[in-house]
Design an enzyme around this catalytic site. Structure first.
Site, short mmCIF file in Angstrom:
data_model
loop_
_atom_site.label_atom_id
_atom_site.label_comp_id
_atom_site.label_asym_id
_atom_site.label_seq_id
_atom_site.Cartn_x
_atom_site.Cartn_y
_atom_site.Cartn_z
N TRP A 188 10.86 14.94 -1.05
CA TRP A 188 9.78 15.38 -1.96
C TRP A 188 9.45 14.32 -3.02
O TRP A 188 8.50 14.44 -3.74
CB TRP A 188 10.17 16.67 -2.66
CG TRP A 188 10.27 17.86 -1.75
CD1 TRP A 188 10.15 17.88 -0.38
CD2 TRP A 188 10.52 19.22 -2.14
NE1 TRP A 188 10.29 19.16 0.08
CE2 TRP A 188 10.52 20.01 -0.96
CE3 TRP A 188 10.73 19.85 -3.37
CZ2 TRP A 188 10.73 21.39 -0.99
CZ3 TRP A 188 10.94 21.22 -3.40
CH2 TRP A 188 10.94 21.97 -2.23
N LYS A 189 10.32 13.33 -3.15
CA LYS A 189 10.17 12.30 -4.20
C LYS A 189 10.01 13.00 -5.56
O LYS A 189 10.59 14.06 -5.76
CB LYS A 189 8.99 11.39 -3.86
CG LYS A 189 9.09 10.86 -2.44
CD LYS A 189 8.15 9.74 -2.14
CE LYS A 189 8.38 9.27 -0.70
NZ LYS A 189 7.58 8.13 -0.35
N HIS A 229 16.61 4.43 -0.65
CA HIS A 229 15.18 4.52 -0.34
C HIS A 229 14.46 3.29 -0.91
O HIS A 229 14.83 2.79 -1.97
CB HIS A 229 14.58 5.81 -0.93
CG HIS A 229 13.20 6.06 -0.45
ND1 HIS A 229 12.11 5.43 -1.00
CD2 HIS A 229 12.73 6.83 0.56
CE1 HIS A 229 11.02 5.82 -0.35
NE2 HIS A 229 11.36 6.67 0.60
N GLU A 244 11.85 2.93 -2.49
CA GLU A 244 11.35 3.06 -3.87
C GLU A 244 12.48 2.86 -4.87
O GLU A 244 12.25 2.36 -5.97
CB GLU A 244 10.67 4.44 -4.04
CG GLU A 244 9.32 4.46 -3.33
CD GLU A 244 8.91 5.81 -2.76
OE1 GLU A 244 9.47 6.84 -3.18
OE2 GLU A 244 8.00 5.82 -1.90
N GLU A 287 12.38 2.86 7.65
CA GLU A 287 11.12 3.13 6.98
C GLU A 287 10.45 1.80 6.60
O GLU A 287 10.77 1.24 5.55
CB GLU A 287 11.36 3.94 5.71
CG GLU A 287 12.02 5.27 5.94
CD GLU A 287 11.68 6.27 4.84
OE1 GLU A 287 11.17 7.34 5.18
OE2 GLU A 287 11.90 5.96 3.66
N GLY A 326 3.62 6.21 2.51
CA GLY A 326 2.58 6.75 1.62
C GLY A 326 1.24 6.07 1.76
O GLY A 326 0.34 6.27 0.94
N SER A 344 4.51 7.73 6.71
CA SER A 344 3.27 8.41 7.09
C SER A 344 3.41 9.26 8.36
O SER A 344 2.51 9.30 9.19
CB SER A 344 2.12 7.40 7.22
OG SER A 344 1.88 6.76 5.97
N GLY A 390 7.67 12.12 3.82
CA GLY A 390 7.35 12.18 2.39
C GLY A 390 6.21 13.14 2.15
O GLY A 390 6.39 14.36 2.14
N GLY A 391 5.01 12.60 2.00
CA GLY A 391 3.82 13.38 1.62
C GLY A 391 3.64 14.68 2.40
O GLY A 391 3.39 15.74 1.81
P1 PGA Z 1 5.52 9.17 3.49
O1 PGA Z 1 6.95 8.83 2.85
O2 PGA Z 1 5.78 10.14 4.62
O3 PGA Z 1 4.73 9.80 2.38
O4 PGA Z 1 4.94 7.90 3.98
C1 PGA Z 1 8.10 8.63 3.64
C2 PGA Z 1 9.29 8.29 2.77
O5 PGA Z 1 9.14 7.52 1.80
O6 PGA Z 1 10.41 8.76 3.01
#
Ligand code: PGA
Length: 248
Positions: free
Chosen positions: A10-11, A94, A96, A166, A172, A211, A232-233
């Site tokens: 969910w970030k 991750h 990020e 990833e 994203g 994505s 993610g999203g």
């Molecule tokens: P995303 O993110 O599906 O929004 O691209 C994936 C993730 O960072 O784990």
């Protein structure tokens, strides 16, 4: 046979009330999912309540990060012991966290070891940037990250963890890696582990992330090396996450 896994990251999204509402909606939508392991990874503030909501369901719970020390003067951090009381999984490294919060190959390794020590299942993230991909360094970067993350772990310990490939340029952005490309890199990652621990590598689950959406999940899942997805999203909405879980 490796059981496929679909995990939602969910970030930094959703409050406690939004998150608990989301999982309440999700539970009936995935309750009949078979032969797939499911997890959601909400922000730390929501873990306690969501653990309660998920009790007795087929959905597991993961944290998005943690420190490697059990306790101490690390303001703002949460420890493996704290996570272990609530979760089965923890996302580690991750991109990020690597990009914005100084996570390094070395801290990833410390966190992976701390997670395994307590019986938590780490979901270890690796992947290249766009520049690295364009410079033909995808394999080199993944190899460095994987070897560092697994440094000093035994075959038995490696068999318990999950790797998520990833590519950073696909996160994203709506620009997902083709399923063939993802399969190739994931196959490469498996061979890195095979070089040292052949049998373990056959058991090790390696997910794709970047994505992933309801309309592309089955493409990835048809590939021989891809054992699931870190989403993610599309994991923020109960219906779209359920559609990914129920990809069959
Ligand atoms: P995303 O993110 O599906 O929004 O691209 C994936 C993730 O960072 O784990």
């Amino acid at each position: 046979m490796r059981t496929p896994m679909i995990a939602g990251n969910w970030k930094m999204n959703m409050t406690v009330s939004e998150g608990s509402k989301m999982v309440k909606n999700l539970i009936p939508l995935v309750k009949d999912a078979r032969d797939v392991e499911i997890a959601v990874c909400p922000p730390a503030t929501e873990l306690y309540l969501i653990k309660m909501v998920l009790e007795g369901t087929n959905i597991g719970l993961g944290a998005q990060n943690m420190h490697w020390e059990d306790s101490g003067a690390y303001t703002g951090e949460i420890s493996p012991v704290m996570v272990q009381e609530l979760c089965q999984y923890v996302i580690i490294g991750h991109s990020e966290r690597r990009q914005y919060f100084g996570e390094t190959d070395e801290t990833v390794n410390k966190k992976v070891k701390a997670a395994i020590k307590l019986g938590l299942i780490p979901i270890v993230c690796v992947g290249e940037t766009l520049e690295e991909r364009e410079a033909g360094q995808t394999e080199k970067v993944c190899e460095r990250q994987v070897l560092a993350a697994l440094d000093e772990l035994s075959a038995y310990e490696i068999a318990k963890l999950i790797i998520a490939y990833e590519p950073i340029w696909a996160i994203g952005t709506g620009r997902s890696a083709t399923s063939d490309d993802a399969n190739e890199t994931i196959g490469y990652i498996r061979r890195i582990v095979e070089n040292e621990f052949y049998d373990t590598a056959q058991m090790l689950r390696i997910l794709y992330g970047g994505s992933v959406k309801p309309n592309n999940i089955s493409e990835y899942m048809q590939q021989s090396e891809i054992d699931g997805a870190l989403v993610g999203g599309a994991s923020l909405d109960a219906e779209s996450f359920a559609a990914i879980v129920n990809f069959k």
